[in-house]
Enzyme design. Structure first.
Site, PDB file in Angstrom:
ATOM      1  N   CYS A 108       0.827  -1.213   0.000  1.00 25.52           N
ATOM      2  CA  CYS A 108       0.000   0.000   0.000  1.00 25.52           C
ATOM      3  C   CYS A 108       0.864   1.267   0.000  1.00 25.52           C
ATOM      4  CB  CYS A 108      -1.008  -0.025   1.141  1.00 25.52           C
ATOM      5  SG  CYS A 108      -2.329   1.189   0.909  1.00 25.52           S
ATOM      6  N   HIS A 211      -3.806  -5.381   0.323  1.00 23.86           N
ATOM      7  CA  HIS A 211      -3.354  -5.694   1.690  1.00 23.86           C
ATOM      8  C   HIS A 211      -3.377  -7.198   1.949  1.00 23.86           C
ATOM      9  CE1 HIS A 211      -2.977  -1.656   3.534  1.00 23.86           C
ATOM     10  NE2 HIS A 211      -3.812  -1.323   2.570  1.00 23.86           N
ATOM     11  N   GLU A 213      -1.829  -8.750   4.174  1.00 20.65           N
ATOM     12  CA  GLU A 213      -1.812  -9.041   5.620  1.00 20.65           C
ATOM     13  C   GLU A 213      -3.229  -9.138   6.186  1.00 20.65           C
ATOM     14  OE1 GLU A 213      -1.374  -6.162   4.311  1.00 20.65           O
ATOM     15  OE2 GLU A 213      -2.184  -4.590   5.581  1.00 20.65           O
TER      16      GLU A 213
END
Ligand code: MN
Length: 236
Positions: A108, A211, A213
């Protein structure tokens, strides 16, 4: 076997004046076989060089907008708050790590920052500057994919995923305008926005706009596994 140590750039809370870290970044590194190590907020060039000899790879995390002056633009009203602490620390760290061919995964803001460090520029605000039929800012829940990206053939991502297209989550209002030197796009959204890029001349420099994660899906697992594998190779 010794595990690779991954330096994570810390998040900065402007309201509290605090450093912080999302556990999801640490978990993703741990689950892929690395040791996450949260880095300090400041570092000189000398300290960055020392961190590079200590860490086997670096994760450039999400966060505030990159200061437009770093890509030669004045901030427009649509630009979000920047973070001089992070811009300064991450510039020292990136330059040292890139020169030493350290594996890095940039997520990001991380993608945007690395792009700017390599001479690229950013859209300061996608909703007002890009003609796009898709929303890049999905809100919660963050792990659900919300738009499609085309995976470009003969790229690192195509080799990792063996897919022509994937679904990704999206939590950004900025994006790559001009691509930095040495970077090649490897995923593009349907509005033409570059959603992932890499540096083919480096062992592992992987930039994603989404993202992983939060997503914790098979794509995320392969990305983090490839990152930790590269860090392991660099370490041995
Ligand atoms: Mn997006």
């Amino acid at each position: 076997m010794k595990k690779p140590v991954i330096g994570l750039t810390p998040l900065w809370d402007d309201n509290m004046g605090n450093l912080w870290m999302l556990p999801e970044y640490c978990q993703a590194v741990s689950e892929a076989g690395g040791i996450p190590l949260v880095l300090p907020a400041d570092c000189t060039r000398e300290e960055a060089a020392q961190l590079c000899s200590f860490c086997d790879g670096f994760l450039f995390t999400g966060g505030q907008d990159v200061a437009p002056k770093l890509y030669g633009e004045a901030p427009e009203p649509v630009c979000g708050p920047d973070c001089p602490q992070r811009d300064g620390m991450e510039a020292a760290l990136f330059q040292a790590a890139y020169a030493l061919n350290k594996p890095m995964l940039a997520i990001c803001r991380g993608l945007q920052f690395v792009n700017v460090m390599l001479g690229g520029s950013l859209y300061q605000d996608i909703p007002s500057q890009v003609h796009s039929g898709i929303s890049h800012n999905q809100g919660k829940p963050y792990h659900i994919p919300c738009h499609r990206v085309q995976v470009l053939p003969d790229t690192l991502l195509a080799a990792l995923l063996q897919q022509d297209a994937i679904q990704v989550n999206s939590l950004h209002h900025q994006g790559i305008k001009a691509l930095g030197e040495g970077l090649v796009p490897m995923a593009v959204a349907e509005d033409g926005l570059i959603e992932a890029a890499y540096a083919p001349d480096k062992p592992f420099v992987c930039l994603v706009q989404w993202h992983p994660e939060y997503a914790k899906d098979w794509v995320a697992q392969r990305l983090f596994a490839a990152f930790i594998k590269a860090a392991n190779t660099a370490a041995s």
